[in-house]
Design a protein around this motif. Structure first.
Motif, mmCIF file in Angstrom:
data_model
loop_
_atom_site.group_PDB
_atom_site.id
_atom_site.type_symbol
_atom_site.label_atom_id
_atom_site.label_comp_id
_atom_site.label_asym_id
_atom_site.label_seq_id
_atom_site.Cartn_x
_atom_site.Cartn_y
_atom_site.Cartn_z
ATOM 1 N N ALA A 124 0.831 -1.203 0.000
ATOM 2 C CA ALA A 124 0.000 0.000 0.000
ATOM 3 C C ALA A 124 0.868 1.256 0.000
ATOM 4 N N VAL A 125 1.960 1.223 0.744
ATOM 5 C CA VAL A 125 2.879 2.366 0.757
ATOM 6 C C VAL A 125 3.455 2.581 -0.643
ATOM 7 N N ALA A 126 3.844 1.500 -1.298
ATOM 8 C CA ALA A 126 4.373 1.599 -2.655
ATOM 9 C C ALA A 126 3.322 2.172 -3.604
ATOM 10 N N ALA A 127 2.075 1.752 -3.451
ATOM 11 C CA ALA A 127 0.995 2.274 -4.298
ATOM 12 C C ALA A 127 0.802 3.765 -4.078
ATOM 13 N N ILE A 128 0.918 4.209 -2.841
ATOM 14 C CA ILE A 128 0.795 5.635 -2.534
ATOM 15 C C ILE A 128 1.935 6.404 -3.191
ATOM 16 N N SER A 180 8.631 0.487 -5.502
ATOM 17 C CA SER A 180 7.913 -0.778 -5.392
ATOM 18 C C SER A 180 7.977 -1.292 -3.955
ATOM 19 N N GLU A 181 7.164 -2.298 -3.678
ATOM 20 C CA GLU A 181 7.181 -2.923 -2.358
ATOM 21 C C GLU A 181 8.565 -3.501 -2.075
ATOM 22 N N LEU A 182 9.141 -4.152 -3.047
ATOM 23 C CA LEU A 182 10.477 -4.720 -2.880
ATOM 24 C C LEU A 182 11.503 -3.624 -2.595
ATOM 25 N N ASP A 183 11.365 -2.502 -3.277
ATOM 26 C CA ASP A 183 12.267 -1.380 -3.029
ATOM 27 C C ASP A 183 12.211 -0.940 -1.571
ATOM 28 N N LEU A 184 11.015 -0.879 -1.035
ATOM 29 C CA LEU A 184 10.850 -0.458 0.359
ATOM 30 C C LEU A 184 11.505 -1.447 1.305
#
Length: 72
Positions: free
Chosen positions: A31-35, A44-48
């Protein structure tokens, strides 16, 4: 994603109270990545996960005050 993109997104989040609200309400890294993506940052989620090298609880603690500390 570059570290610069993530840093730029976090800078925007510090300055934007609405964005902070969305991030605090985000249930997970996806969800953070989508924001971030909706705000125009290629994160991306993986980036986070890679940038944080942290556990899921550290990424999204259940205490809202701790959630805001992630933006610091």
């Amino acid at each position: 994603m570059s570290l610069a993109s993530l840093e730029a997104f976090l800078e925007q989040a510090h300055a934007d109270s609405r964005l902070q609200e969305l991030l605090v309400a985000a249930p997970d890294a996806a969800a953070v990545a989508a924001i971030a993506q909706a705000a125009g940052y290629p994160v991306s989620e993986l980036d986070l996960w890679q940038a944080s090298a942290a556990s899921p609880e550290e990424i999204h603690p259940s205490d809202p005050d701790d959630q805001l500390s992630l933006l610091a």
